[in-house]
Design a protein around this motif. Structure first.
Motif, PDB file in Angstrom:
ATOM      1  N   ILE A   1      75.936  54.869  49.461  1.00  9.32           N
ATOM      2  CA  ILE A   1      76.111  53.620  50.198  1.00  9.32           C
ATOM      3  C   ILE A   1      75.757  52.474  49.259  1.00  9.32           C
ATOM      4  O   ILE A   1      74.663  52.437  48.698  1.00  9.32           O
ATOM      5  CB  ILE A   1      75.218  53.601  51.450  1.00  9.32           C
ATOM      6  CG1 ILE A   1      75.537  54.805  52.322  1.00  9.32           C
ATOM      7  CG2 ILE A   1      75.398  52.303  52.211  1.00  9.32           C
ATOM      8  CD1 ILE A   1      74.417  55.262  53.187  1.00  9.32           C
ATOM      9  N   LYS A   2      76.710  51.564  49.081  1.00  2.00           N
ATOM     10  CA  LYS A   2      76.508  50.423  48.191  1.00  2.00           C
ATOM     11  C   LYS A   2      76.586  49.146  49.021  1.00  2.00           C
ATOM     12  O   LYS A   2      77.681  48.707  49.372  1.00  2.00           O
ATOM     13  CB  LYS A   2      77.577  50.422  47.101  1.00  2.00           C
ATOM     14  CG  LYS A   2      77.481  51.623  46.162  1.00  2.00           C
ATOM     15  CD  LYS A   2      78.641  51.681  45.202  1.00  2.00           C
ATOM     16  CE  LYS A   2      78.496  50.632  44.146  1.00  2.00           C
ATOM     17  NZ  LYS A   2      79.549  50.730  43.113  1.00  2.00           N
ATOM     18  N   PRO A   3      75.445  48.549  49.367  1.00  2.00           N
ATOM     19  CA  PRO A   3      75.459  47.281  50.115  1.00  2.00           C
ATOM     20  C   PRO A   3      76.067  46.155  49.288  1.00  2.00           C
ATOM     21  O   PRO A   3      75.956  46.131  48.069  1.00  2.00           O
ATOM     22  CB  PRO A   3      73.984  47.020  50.390  1.00  2.00           C
ATOM     23  CG  PRO A   3      73.309  48.324  50.219  1.00  2.00           C
ATOM     24  CD  PRO A   3      74.103  49.062  49.188  1.00  2.00           C
ATOM     25  N   LYS A   4      76.714  45.236  49.987  1.00  2.00           N
ATOM     26  CA  LYS A   4      77.306  44.062  49.343  1.00  2.00           C
ATOM     27  C   LYS A   4      76.465  42.829  49.647  1.00  2.00           C
ATOM     28  O   LYS A   4      75.562  42.868  50.481  1.00  2.00           O
ATOM     29  CB  LYS A   4      78.737  43.861  49.847  1.00  2.00           C
ATOM     30  CG  LYS A   4      79.668  44.986  49.476  1.00  2.00           C
ATOM     31  CD  LYS A   4      81.056  44.716  49.979  1.00  2.00           C
ATOM     32  CE  LYS A   4      82.006  45.823  49.602  1.00  2.00           C
ATOM     33  NZ  LYS A   4      83.357  45.593  50.124  1.00  2.00           N
ATOM     34  N   LEU A   5      76.782  41.738  49.004  1.00  2.00           N
ATOM     35  CA  LEU A   5      76.014  40.501  49.143  1.00  2.00           C
ATOM     36  C   LEU A   5      76.022  39.979  50.580  1.00  2.00           C
ATOM     37  O   LEU A   5      75.039  39.417  51.050  1.00  2.00           O
ATOM     38  CB  LEU A   5      76.564  39.445  48.186  1.00  2.00           C
ATOM     39  CG  LEU A   5      75.763  38.169  48.047  1.00  2.00           C
ATOM     40  CD1 LEU A   5      74.342  38.470  47.595  1.00  2.00           C
ATOM     41  CD2 LEU A   5      76.430  37.243  47.051  1.00  2.00           C
ATOM     42  N   ASP A   6      77.116  40.163  51.302  1.00  2.00           N
ATOM     43  CA  ASP A   6      77.219  39.671  52.679  1.00  2.00           C
ATOM     44  C   ASP A   6      76.292  40.396  53.652  1.00  2.00           C
ATOM     45  O   ASP A   6      76.183  39.996  54.801  1.00  2.00           O
ATOM     46  CB  ASP A   6      78.664  39.803  53.184  1.00  2.00           C
ATOM     47  CG  ASP A   6      79.575  38.783  52.535  1.00  2.00           C
ATOM     48  OD1 ASP A   6      79.053  37.811  51.966  1.00  2.00           O
ATOM     49  OD2 ASP A   6      80.804  38.972  52.602  1.00  2.00           O
ATOM     50  N   ILE A   7      75.632  41.446  53.193  1.00  2.00           N
ATOM     51  CA  ILE A   7      74.733  42.195  54.077  1.00  2.00           C
ATOM     52  C   ILE A   7      73.554  41.331  54.514  1.00  2.00           C
ATOM     53  O   ILE A   7      72.949  41.572  55.558  1.00  2.00           O
ATOM     54  CB  ILE A   7      74.268  43.496  53.402  1.00  2.00           C
ATOM     55  CG1 ILE A   7      73.843  44.512  54.453  1.00  2.00           C
ATOM     56  CG2 ILE A   7      73.147  43.250  52.424  1.00  2.00           C
ATOM     57  CD1 ILE A   7      73.778  45.912  53.955  1.00  2.00           C
TER      58      ILE A   7
END
Length: 113
Positions: A85-91
């Motif tokens: 799972i790779k979170p993005k900046l919009d998280i």
């Protein structure tokens, strides 16, 4: 948290050289799914440097992902897959409740669990 045998150790996991069998992409996170050589599923949350600077926020997000994984895969479904799972900046712009909902819906819609 999940048991150690179900976690991916990123020191030994080289997902650059492997091609994922499935990619689930949302505005808030990306899930890369790889085939592994063991019978049980393994899970890991991988943050790029600089996305989230504070470790408390990173750990909170990791706990959310891992708690949802525990709930969904509680039946001990062994597919022999690695979930990265790779979170993005919009998280950072979404509430924790919505993040839980989105993650759960994505996993349930892509795997008939």
């Amino acid at each position: 948290m999940i048991k150690k045998k179900y976690r991916i150790n990123f020191n030994y996991f080289n997902f650059v050289s492997q091609k994922p069998i499935k990619i689930i992409d949302t505005p808030y996170f990306k899930i890369l799914i790889f085939k592994n050589n063991v019978l049980n599923n393994r899970y890991g949350v991988f943050f790029k440097k600089g996305i989230i600077k504070k470790s408390t926020q990173r750990n909170k997000i990791k706990r959310i992902f891992f708690s949802e994984i525990n709930k969904i895969f509680k039946k001990n479904i062994n597919l022999g897959l690695d979930f990265v799972i790779k979170p993005k900046l919009d998280i950072l712009n979404i509430s924790l409740k919505k993040l839980r909902e989105k993650f759960k819906n994505e996993l349930l819609s892509n795997f008939d669990l």
